[in-house]
Design an enzyme around this catalytic site. Structure first.
Site, PDB file in Angstrom:
ATOM      1  N   ARG A 108       0.884  -1.184   0.000  1.00  0.00           N
ATOM      2  CA  ARG A 108       0.000   0.000   0.000  1.00  0.00           C
ATOM      3  C   ARG A 108       0.908   1.217   0.000  1.00  0.00           C
ATOM      4  O   ARG A 108       1.737   1.385   0.905  1.00  0.00           O
ATOM      5  CB  ARG A 108      -0.925   0.016   1.213  1.00  0.00           C
ATOM      6  CG  ARG A 108      -1.607   1.375   1.391  1.00  0.00           C
ATOM      7  CD  ARG A 108      -2.726   1.367   2.387  1.00  0.00           C
ATOM      8  NE  ARG A 108      -3.903   0.699   1.846  1.00  0.00           N
ATOM      9  CZ  ARG A 108      -5.135   0.830   2.330  1.00  0.00           C
ATOM     10  NH1 ARG A 108      -5.352   1.602   3.388  1.00  0.00           N
ATOM     11  NH2 ARG A 108      -6.148   0.196   1.798  1.00  0.00           N
ATOM     12  N   HIS A 135      -7.378   0.952  -6.541  1.00  0.00           N
ATOM     13  CA  HIS A 135      -7.605   0.106  -5.365  1.00  0.00           C
ATOM     14  C   HIS A 135      -8.325  -1.170  -5.828  1.00  0.00           C
ATOM     15  O   HIS A 135      -9.481  -1.402  -5.482  1.00  0.00           O
ATOM     16  CB  HIS A 135      -8.437   0.875  -4.337  1.00  0.00           C
ATOM     17  CG  HIS A 135      -8.415   0.309  -2.950  1.00  0.00           C
ATOM     18  ND1 HIS A 135      -7.675  -0.809  -2.597  1.00  0.00           N
ATOM     19  CD2 HIS A 135      -9.044   0.708  -1.809  1.00  0.00           C
ATOM     20  CE1 HIS A 135      -7.865  -1.067  -1.318  1.00  0.00           C
ATOM     21  NE2 HIS A 135      -8.687  -0.158  -0.809  1.00  0.00           N
ATOM     22  N   GLN A 138     -10.204  -3.634  -3.368  1.00  0.00           N
ATOM     23  CA  GLN A 138     -11.490  -3.118  -2.869  1.00  0.00           C
ATOM     24  C   GLN A 138     -12.603  -3.429  -3.851  1.00  0.00           C
ATOM     25  O   GLN A 138     -13.699  -3.858  -3.457  1.00  0.00           O
ATOM     26  CB  GLN A 138     -11.391  -1.597  -2.666  1.00  0.00           C
ATOM     27  CG  GLN A 138     -12.683  -0.974  -2.193  1.00  0.00           C
ATOM     28  CD  GLN A 138     -13.064  -1.455  -0.803  1.00  0.00           C
ATOM     29  OE1 GLN A 138     -12.255  -1.380   0.112  1.00  0.00           O
ATOM     30  NE2 GLN A 138     -14.277  -1.966  -0.634  1.00  0.00           N
ATOM     31  N   ASP A 226     -17.127   7.671  -1.455  1.00  0.00           N
ATOM     32  CA  ASP A 226     -15.900   7.460  -0.688  1.00  0.00           C
ATOM     33  C   ASP A 226     -15.544   8.803  -0.065  1.00  0.00           C
ATOM     34  O   ASP A 226     -16.134   9.842  -0.406  1.00  0.00           O
ATOM     35  CB  ASP A 226     -14.790   6.948  -1.639  1.00  0.00           C
ATOM     36  CG  ASP A 226     -13.476   6.607  -0.926  1.00  0.00           C
ATOM     37  OD1 ASP A 226     -13.495   6.436   0.322  1.00  0.00           O
ATOM     38  OD2 ASP A 226     -12.442   6.512  -1.608  1.00  0.00           O
ATOM     39  N   CYS A 265     -16.293   2.035   0.576  1.00  0.00           N
ATOM     40  CA  CYS A 265     -15.144   1.178   0.910  1.00  0.00           C
ATOM     41  C   CYS A 265     -14.743   1.307   2.371  1.00  0.00           C
ATOM     42  O   CYS A 265     -14.084   0.415   2.898  1.00  0.00           O
ATOM     43  CB  CYS A 265     -13.974   1.496  -0.008  1.00  0.00           C
ATOM     44  SG  CYS A 265     -13.301   3.161   0.188  1.00  0.00           S
ATOM     45  N   ARG A 293     -13.839  -8.196   1.871  1.00  0.00           N
ATOM     46  CA  ARG A 293     -12.417  -8.004   1.571  1.00  0.00           C
ATOM     47  C   ARG A 293     -11.663  -9.309   1.822  1.00  0.00           C
ATOM     48  O   ARG A 293     -10.769  -9.675   1.062  1.00  0.00           O
ATOM     49  CB  ARG A 293     -11.830  -6.872   2.433  1.00  0.00           C
ATOM     50  CG  ARG A 293     -12.382  -5.482   2.131  1.00  0.00           C
ATOM     51  CD  ARG A 293     -11.976  -4.987   0.750  1.00  0.00           C
ATOM     52  NE  ARG A 293     -10.540  -4.944   0.599  1.00  0.00           N
ATOM     53  CZ  ARG A 293      -9.753  -3.948   1.011  1.00  0.00           C
ATOM     54  NH1 ARG A 293     -10.287  -2.888   1.585  1.00  0.00           N
ATOM     55  NH2 ARG A 293      -8.439  -3.979   0.824  1.00  0.00           N
TER      56      ARG A 293
HETATM   57  N1   CP Z   1     -11.232   0.197   2.388  1.00  0.00           N
HETATM   58  C1   CP Z   1      -9.961   0.108   2.804  1.00  0.00           C
HETATM   59  O1   CP Z   1      -9.038  -0.165   2.018  1.00  0.00           O
HETATM   60  O2   CP Z   1      -9.800   0.275   4.147  1.00  0.00           O
HETATM   61  P1   CP Z   1      -8.443   0.450   4.945  1.00  0.00           P
HETATM   62  O3   CP Z   1      -7.852   1.778   4.542  1.00  0.00           O
HETATM   63  O4   CP Z   1      -8.846   0.409   6.386  1.00  0.00           O
HETATM   64  O5   CP Z   1      -7.515  -0.679   4.573  1.00  0.00           O
HETATM   65  N1  NVA Z   2      -9.806   6.962  -1.438  1.00  0.00           N
HETATM   66  C1  NVA Z   2      -9.404   6.531  -0.123  1.00  0.00           C
HETATM   67  C2  NVA Z   2      -9.644   5.073   0.055  1.00  0.00           C
HETATM   68  C3  NVA Z   2      -9.329   4.548   1.425  1.00  0.00           C
HETATM   69  C4  NVA Z   2      -9.534   3.069   1.549  1.00  0.00           C
HETATM   70  C5  NVA Z   2      -7.952   6.881   0.118  1.00  0.00           C
HETATM   71  O1  NVA Z   2      -7.135   6.694  -0.801  1.00  0.00           O
HETATM   72  O2  NVA Z   2      -7.626   7.360   1.197  1.00  0.00           O
END
Ligand code: CP
Ligand code: NVA
Length: 308
Positions: A108, A135, A138, A226, A265, A293
């Site tokens: 990540r 993502h 997700q 989101d 998400c 997930r």
């Molecule tokens: N939706 C998602 O990816 O959540 P986190 O940021 O908690 O991993």
């Molecule tokens: N769009 C958000 C998603 C978090 C899971 C971010 O990138 O912070």
């Protein structure tokens, strides 16, 4: 060829359909099991997933760890700030080392080029656990959730409200691969990546962009939003003000089909992109989506290891 999962297109529509089918079957087969108990066939017994986080996470961290346990394997979680990566060791060298110590790597991070560089130098599968661009994990869970709730993907009308971000890019990519349509309701200046839209449209998906939130939602089968401020972005008042008309509240939700699902998400910023009445309401499936997930990523992992 090592199978990397950096975007949904790396797998393609047929493999995504196979993964979702596998997730549905495996979820049903372990109904009632304690969450850490391995599946009866333990298909990844002895396998280790190394996860590297350069950004915060609750769901991705826990779901991949539990997914590996359920598949009979295990996971090692690294916060980049406490690794040598955080002190300047290169991504290429990190890829070489983790490839000797783990059977797959999840990253990540911010810049999508980093996950591409990791994959270029890894000799084990690399999975994108969120970048600023996309993502995909997700959206695997989102597709599973929608199907589980009785909706077929081909021809599905999905409405997106709010920011044109990484999650939207992966939804648009999925639309091209799985043949559904996306009505994007975002304010001017916050549009999503045009390359994802062009590719999805070329693949036959209907993608429309509107500045009118109600128009985006009208008649939709699924309504998705989101956070307005993604990780790494400034908490800008101007952006929050531009987003306000796109808040998903009961009045906006009422524009969708009566049986429309609400997805997010998570984490949610209640009162910003969604109101309590919607996220806690009867049409919300966000807790199934979060649980999924685990189930979706188990199938992504099995695909990465050539089992699907
Ligand atoms: N939706 C998602 O990816 O959540 P986190 O940021 O908690 O991993
Ligand atoms: N769009 C958000 C998603 C978090 C899971 C971010 O990138 O912070």
């Amino acid at each position: 060829m090592t199978r990397h999962f950096l975007n949904l297109g790396d797998a393609g529509g047929d493999a995504i359909a196979a993964m979702i089918g596998d997730a549905i079957d495996r979820k049903a087969a372990r109904a009632g099991y304690a969450k850490g108990r391995a599946d009866d066939d333990a298909p990844l017994a002895g396998h280790v997933l190394a996860m590297v986080f350069e950004k915060s996470s609750t769901r991705t961290r826990v779901s991949f760890d539990v997914a590996m346990r359920q598949l009979g394997g295990s996971a090692v979680i690294l916060d980049a700030g406490t690794t040598q990566l955080g002190r300047g060791e290169s991504i290429a060298d990190t890829a070489r080392v983790l490839s000797r110590m783990a059977d797959a790597i999840m990253l990540r991070t911010d810049d999508h080029a980093k996950v591409e560089e990791l994959a270029a130098h890894a000799t084990v599968p690399v999975i994108n656990g969120l970048t600023d661009l996309s993502h995909p994990c997700q959206i695997m869970a989102d597709l599973l959730t929608v199907i589980e709730h009785g909706k077929a993907l081909p021809g599905l009308e999905v409405a997106w409200l709010g920011d044109g971000n990484n999650v939207l890019n992966s939804i648009v990519e999925a639309a091209g691969l799985m043949k559904f349509n996306v009505r994007i309701g975002v304010p001017a200046g916050y549009d999503s990546d045009p390359a994802f839209i062009a590719a999805a449209m070329a693949a036959g998906a209907g993608i429309t962009v509107t500045r009118d939130a109600a128009e985006a939602v009208r008649g939709a089968d699924v309504v998705v939003t989101d956070t307005w401020i993604s990780m790494g972005q400034d908490h800008a008042e101007a952006k929050l003000a531009a987003m306000a008309p796109y808040r998903v509240d009961p009045a906006l939700m009422a524009q969708a089909r009566p049986d429309a699902l609400f997805l997010h998400c998570l984490p949610a910023h209640r009162g910003e992109e969604v109101t309590d009445a919607v996220i806690d309401g009867a049409q919300s499936v966000v807790w199934d989506e979060a649980e999924n997930r685990i189930h979706a990523q188990k199938s992504v992992l099995r695909w990465a290891f050539g089992q699907l």
